[in-house]
Design an enzyme around this catalytic site. Structure first.
Site: not given
Ligand code: NAD
Length: 431
Positions: A265
């Site tokens: 992030c």
């Molecule tokens: P991640 O990469 O761990 O997970 C994303 C998921 O989306 C994956 O499992 C992927 O296979 C899936 N995906 C990809 N394309 C897809 C589609 N077309 N349809 C359905 N699923 C699909 O991401 P994350 O760390 O969970 O982060 C997600 C969002 O949340 C980002 O914008 C991030 O900035 C935000 N965020 C993350 C955190 C954190 O601590 N990781 C905290 C707050 C906000």
């Protein structure tokens, strides 16, 4: 209520599990069939404290997973977009996955007779919900936002490693909803949590997330800058920041100087808002410095090491800690990566250990030596670099006695050589 969660990574899988814990039904959607099968089997697709227990309890009952958007939209009232928003090659936000999720949701909504709500939970730069997501939903569903469906932006503030706890104990819930009906439905999902829900515009909600993360990143780079100046004068920056943090206007958190911030992030979010500012014709000098300091900071570890040992070619250097922080297996933007790259560039022989993140790091550096314990990794080493604040590293002591030279460069303020039973040569990065 019935919720669908699009993308089951850190944010999506934790949200689904916690919504189930709050009494809702959750359908997880992912394009990754491996994650879909894992969730249906009650297994966590990523490591998060408490997540597997919730999935074990609710999988097949209140939680199911699928790759079928139609099924998810038909069987839910609200869909949360939780897909990744990585950086593109220039550092700007890459919205292609959000775009694809919005298109798929729109197509599925076209086949649904009832009102549906779409919530953007992914971190997206201001204006994305209104100028990208809503037009895509309208185009692909043939329906009208505010009439046939609702839209909101609901940023997520959880910390990796403590994500389940943070979801269940938020200090703020922000819902940038386009209308009262949407706001009401999204707020209802959070009923049961002891936290006020704030209603804003989608753009304000989007900006709140960036302001939040960039301020935290700024605090870290600020602490590192003060720490680097302290180091030159032999001042203990931790003694300095302990007092600074007593000021209620500042708070003691995120003032620990060290090897810098990583993770999925902070670096990408700071870069994304820099990109957005530039697009608007504004030069964000402070935010550029935050990134600049953070990129130089880990290399200070290697500089200190060279000052102590001379040339690194052929030296056995142990890196303890590969995850970007403790209590996670996530290595995205881990500060260990530039450090290992630099060590390899200088032809050092690198041995590494991490309690959780080894398998992920093997994909980045397949040719370094990985060990199963810190004790094994330290044997016969010429020096050790402490890169991640794992609690078990704070308890290391006699293990250092097996090193060829017990030289420890601490990037996270984990050790005080006075507390150890063995004698080591200790050097703190900024203290
Ligand atoms: P991640 O990469 O761990 O997970 C994303 C998921 O989306 C994956 O499992 C992927 O296979 C899936 N995906 C990809 N394309 C897809 C589609 N077309 N349809 C359905 N699923 C699909 O991401 P994350 O760390 O969970 O982060 C997600 C969002 O949340 C980002 O914008 C991030 O900035 C935000 N965020 C993350 C955190 C954190 O601590 N990781 C905290 C707050 C906000």
């Amino acid at each position: 209520m019935r919720v669908s969660v699009i993308g089951t990574g850190y944010v999506g899988s934790v949200s689904a599990a916690c919504f189930a814990e709050l009494g809702h039904e959750a359908i997880c959607v992912d394009v990754d069939e491996r994650k879909v099968s894992m969730i249906n089997a009650g297994k966590a697709p990523i490591w998060e404290e408490g997540l597997e227990e919730l999935l074990e309890e609710y999988a097949g009952k209140r939680i199911i997973a699928t790759s079928d958007y139609d099924l998810a939209v038909q069987r839910s009232d609200v869909s949360f977009i939780c897909v990744g928003t990585p950086s593109d090659e220039k550092g700007n936000i890459d919205l292609s996955i959000v775009r694809s999720a919005a298109m798929s949701l729109g197509e599925a909504m076209a086949k649904k007779d009832h009102y549906h709500v779409v919530v953007v939970k992914s971190t997206v730069v201001p204006e994305t919900t209104e100028k990208l997501v809503i037009p895509l939903l309208e185009k692909h569903s043939g329906k009208k936002a505010g009439k046939d469906f609702g839209v909101a932006m609901n940023p997520e503030f959880l910390r990796e490693g403590k994500a389940v706890y943070d979801f269940m104990h938020p200090d703020k819930i922000v819902v940038g909803a386009i209308d009262e009906r949407t706001f009401f439905m999204v707020s209802e999902l959070y009923r049961g949590l002891d936290c006020q829900v704030t209603h804003t515009r989608p753009t304000t909600a989007e900006m709140i997330k960036y302001a939040n993360n960039t301020l935290l990143a700024t605090k870290v780079s600020f602490a590192n800058e003060i720490g680097n100046i302290c180091k030159k004068m032999g001042i203990d920056t931790y003694a300095v920041m302990k007092e600074v943090g007593k000021d209620f206007r500042i708070s003691p958190h995120f003032l620990n100087s060290g090897a810098g911030f990583g993770g999925s992030c902070f670096p990408k979010d700071v870069r994304a808002i820099i990109g957005k500012a530039e697009e608007l014709g504004y030069e964000p000098k402070l935010l550029r410095s935050v990134i600049d300091i953070n990129e130089k900071q880990p290399l200070g570890m290697v500089r200190l090491l060279e000052q102590k040992t001379g040339e690194l070619q052929g030296k056995c250097i142990t890196v303890l800690g590969l995850a970007f922080k403790n209590d996670t297996d996530d290595i995205r933007e881990s500060r260990s990566i530039p450090v290992i790259e630099e060590l390899l560039r200088k032809k050092a022989l690198v041995t590494a250990y991490d309690p959780m993140a080894t398998e992920h790091m093997k994909k980045v550096f397949p040719n370094i030596t990985y060990c199963d314990s810190a004790a094994e990794a330290l044997q016969d080493a010429d020096a050790c670099l402490l890169m991640t604040e794992w609690d078990q590293f704070r308890r290391l002591d006699k293990e250092f006695a097996t090193m060829k030279r017990p030289l420890v460069i601490d990037g996270r303020h984990l050790l005080d050589p006075k507390d150890l039973s063995v004698k080591i040569e200790y050097e703190g990065l900024c203290w």
